[in-house]
Every structure is written in C-alpha cells, then in structure tokens.
Design a protein around this motif. Structure first.
Motif, PDB file in Angstrom:
ATOM      1  N   UNK A 164       0.696  -1.224  -0.087  1.00 38.93           N
ATOM      2  CA  UNK A 164       0.048   0.056  -0.022  1.00 38.93           C
ATOM      3  C   UNK A 164       0.727   1.407  -0.074  1.00 38.93           C
ATOM      4  N   UNK A 165       2.014   1.118  -0.521  1.00 34.38           N
ATOM      5  CA  UNK A 165       3.097   2.167  -0.261  1.00 34.38           C
ATOM      6  C   UNK A 165       3.642   2.615   0.965  1.00 34.38           C
ATOM      7  N   UNK A 166       3.341   1.826   1.985  1.00 38.60           N
ATOM      8  CA  UNK A 166       3.729   2.058   3.314  1.00 38.60           C
ATOM      9  C   UNK A 166       4.914   1.470   3.858  1.00 38.60           C
ATOM     10  N   UNK A 167       6.139   1.339   2.812  1.00 31.62           N
ATOM     11  CA  UNK A 167       7.122   0.834   3.823  1.00 31.62           C
ATOM     12  C   UNK A 167       7.731   1.825   4.637  1.00 31.62           C
ATOM     13  N   UNK A 168       8.923   1.894   5.312  1.00 32.62           N
ATOM     14  CA  UNK A 168       9.209   2.435   6.334  1.00 32.62           C
ATOM     15  C   UNK A 168       9.299   3.902   5.843  1.00 32.62           C
ATOM     16  N   UNK A 169       9.958   4.236   4.743  1.00 29.87           N
ATOM     17  CA  UNK A 169       9.976   5.435   4.260  1.00 29.87           C
ATOM     18  C   UNK A 169       8.722   6.028   3.970  1.00 29.87           C
ATOM     19  N   UNK A 170       7.688   5.340   3.401  1.00 27.61           N
ATOM     20  CA  UNK A 170       6.387   5.749   3.015  1.00 27.61           C
ATOM     21  C   UNK A 170       5.642   6.101   4.248  1.00 27.61           C
ATOM     22  N   UNK A 171       5.776   5.497   5.110  1.00 27.74           N
ATOM     23  CA  UNK A 171       5.182   5.716   6.807  1.00 27.74           C
ATOM     24  C   UNK A 171       5.773   7.221   6.854  1.00 27.74           C
ATOM     25  N   UNK A 172       7.066   7.191   7.123  1.00 26.12           N
ATOM     26  CA  UNK A 172       7.617   8.390   7.403  1.00 26.12           C
ATOM     27  C   UNK A 172       7.184   9.739   6.712  1.00 26.12           C
ATOM     28  N   UNK A 173       7.233   9.526   5.607  1.00 25.97           N
ATOM     29  CA  UNK A 173       6.570  10.663   4.637  1.00 25.97           C
ATOM     30  C   UNK A 173       5.303  11.080   5.033  1.00 25.97           C
ATOM     31  N   UNK A 174       4.574   9.926   5.003  1.00 19.66           N
ATOM     32  CA  UNK A 174       3.071  10.305   5.343  1.00 19.66           C
ATOM     33  C   UNK A 174       2.933  11.137   6.822  1.00 19.66           C
ATOM     34  N   UNK A 175       3.857  10.360   7.843  1.00 19.73           N
ATOM     35  CA  UNK A 175       3.514  11.120   8.906  1.00 19.73           C
ATOM     36  C   UNK A 175       4.156  12.623   9.118  1.00 19.73           C
ATOM     37  N   UNK A 176       5.346  12.715   8.474  1.00 21.03           N
ATOM     38  CA  UNK A 176       5.575  14.164   8.025  1.00 21.03           C
ATOM     39  C   UNK A 176       4.706  15.035   7.431  1.00 21.03           C
ATOM     40  N   UNK A 177       3.945  14.502   6.384  1.00 18.43           N
ATOM     41  CA  UNK A 177       3.323  15.263   5.785  1.00 18.43           C
ATOM     42  C   UNK A 177       1.702  15.671   6.616  1.00 18.43           C
ATOM     43  N   UNK A 178       1.436  14.675   7.702  1.00 12.85           N
ATOM     44  CA  UNK A 178       0.563  14.877   8.286  1.00 12.85           C
ATOM     45  C   UNK A 178       0.768  16.088   9.461  1.00 12.85           C
ATOM     46  N   UNK A 179       2.119  16.127   9.898  1.00 16.09           N
ATOM     47  CA  UNK A 179       2.536  17.108  10.815  1.00 16.09           C
ATOM     48  C   UNK A 179       2.797  18.545  10.235  1.00 16.09           C
TER      49      UNK A 179
END
Lengths: 163, 81
Positions: A56-71
């Motif tokens: 779903x595009x949520x490897x570790x880098x993907x999760x980090x990017x998603x969390x950064x975008x949210x913040x």
C-alpha cells in the motif's frame, strides 16, 4: 506500559516490534511512544504485516513521509511553517512514556482471533493483529496521515485479514 | 435500546484539523524546548537563567531536563554541579 506488555503470553515477535517502537519514538524526539511509532516499527519488518503495508506504499520511508506530511499540514492549520530539523536536534529522552494511542491500538487489536492456531502461527499473526488495532482508530495522527497519503484504510485492513 | 452508532467525523475535516494542530504544536513545543534548553546550557547559561527565560522555576526546568542533559556531556555536569 501497555497492558499487553504485562501479559506473560505476549508473543515474542510482537514484543520485539513493541521494543523497536520505543526506538522509533526516541529517534523522533517524542516524549511518548504513540501508535505512529508502532506503525513505523511494523513497517520496518519483512513479515506479512510489513509486506502488506509496503503493497500500500507504506514501507518505512512511506510511513515516515506520510507522518511528516500530516504534521506539516496540522501545523499549517495553525499558521505555523515547519521548523527545520537541525533546530530541533537535541539529546533524546532515553525512556519515553507509553502514550494513550499505543495503549488504545493494542486494546483494539483482537489477539484472540487466532487463539485456536498453534503457537508459531499465532506469533506470526500477532504483529498483523496489532497493526489492525492501529488502523481501527478513526481519528488522530495515523488515520490523518494515511488519508493524506491516499491510503484506503479499510482496504488495508481487509488485505491484512487475507495475509 | 442502544442508540445508533455515531458515524465517525472526517479525520481531516475542519474540526479535526484544529485538534491535530494542537497535537502538532505540543509536539513541536516539546521538541523545541529540549533543543533550546540544551543549546543554551551548552552556551554556558545556568539553570537559573534558562528558567527565567522560560518563565518557570529553576526547580521545574532542572527536574525536566537535568537527566537528559547529563547524557549530553560531562562539561555540562561539571559546570552545573
């Protein structure tokens, strides 16, 4: 500690992931270990849960990017531009507290689903169960991060059920 | 009779944005405080000066940061012994 950690029968693989969620919290300078840190720890794994996240595009880098975008979006909602990481560099707290969201995620995880299976099988599935517990939250940092990243949370939960 | 299950609000709606901003601001304030206190202490500020600048008591700032800053270096420990 999350109630789940008090359980003597805690699956070894899940325990490892929970411990690495503490490292994720420390690395990010967080005062407490939250559901997003557990999600990061799970996304770093190569088990069924980690592989499904990656699909779903949520490897570790993907999760980090998603969390950064949210913040970043959340700060902008208050009129604040993100602060450069080097200005936030600090010696980290060595022992962050357990946050409410990680407790809630482990409470929502239905670990009993697989109780009739063998120990090895249960261990294999426990991390996925914890991940479903994280994904069941409808509000807060993780669902926001996934929504902004365009991830269909319900589809991800379904895929984990088949993994 | 149980009430119908309330539909969950949009996690990225206007109200959720404001609540998430609170979370993000708290996190940012905590991290900025850790970094700023450490930077000031490395630059030779005393606990009393940092406390005054933050508008809190010396005891409060010491209790919150001394263990973390002990890890940061021996120079800090000697100066503030």
């Amino acid at each position: 500690m999350p109630d789940r950690l008090d359980d003597d029968a805690l699956d070894a693989t899940l325990k490892e992931v929970i411990i690495s969620s503490i490292d994720e919290a420390i690395r990010r300078g967080a005062a407490s270990v939250e559901a997003e840190h557990l999600l990061l720890a799970i996304s770093a794994g190569h088990d069924a849960a980690g592989r499904t996240l990656a699909e779903f595009g949520l490897d570790h880098d993907g999760v980090e990017a998603a969390l950064r975008g949210e913040r970043e979006r959340s700060l902008r909602a208050a009129g604040i531009e993100p602060v450069a990481e080097d200005r936030l560099a600090a010696t980290r707290q060595s022992r962050p507290a357990w946050g409410a969201t990680v407790r809630e995620a482990l409470r929502r995880a239905d670990f009993k689903t697989h109780r009739k299976r063998g120990r090895a099988e249960r261990e294999r599935l426990a991390v996925g169960d914890a991940l479903v517990g994280i994904l069941r939250a409808d509000l807060g940092t993780v669902p926001r991060a996934l929504a902004y990243a365009g991830v269909d949370r319900a589809a991800l939960i379904d895929a984990l059920g088949r993994a | 009779m149980t009430p119908p299950k309330q539909q969950s609000p949009d996690p990225t709606g206007v109200e959720a944005d404001d609540l998430a901003a609170v979370v993000a601001l708290r996190e940012l304030a905590d991290r900025l405080e850790d970094a700023a206190v450490e930077r000031a202490m490395r630059a030779g500020w005393s606990w009393t000066q940092v406390a005054e600048a933050l508008g809190v008591t010396r005891q409060a700032v010491h209790k919150k940061h001394h263990r973390r800053l002990e890890l940061a270096g021996i120079e800090l420990r000697r100066r503030n012994a």
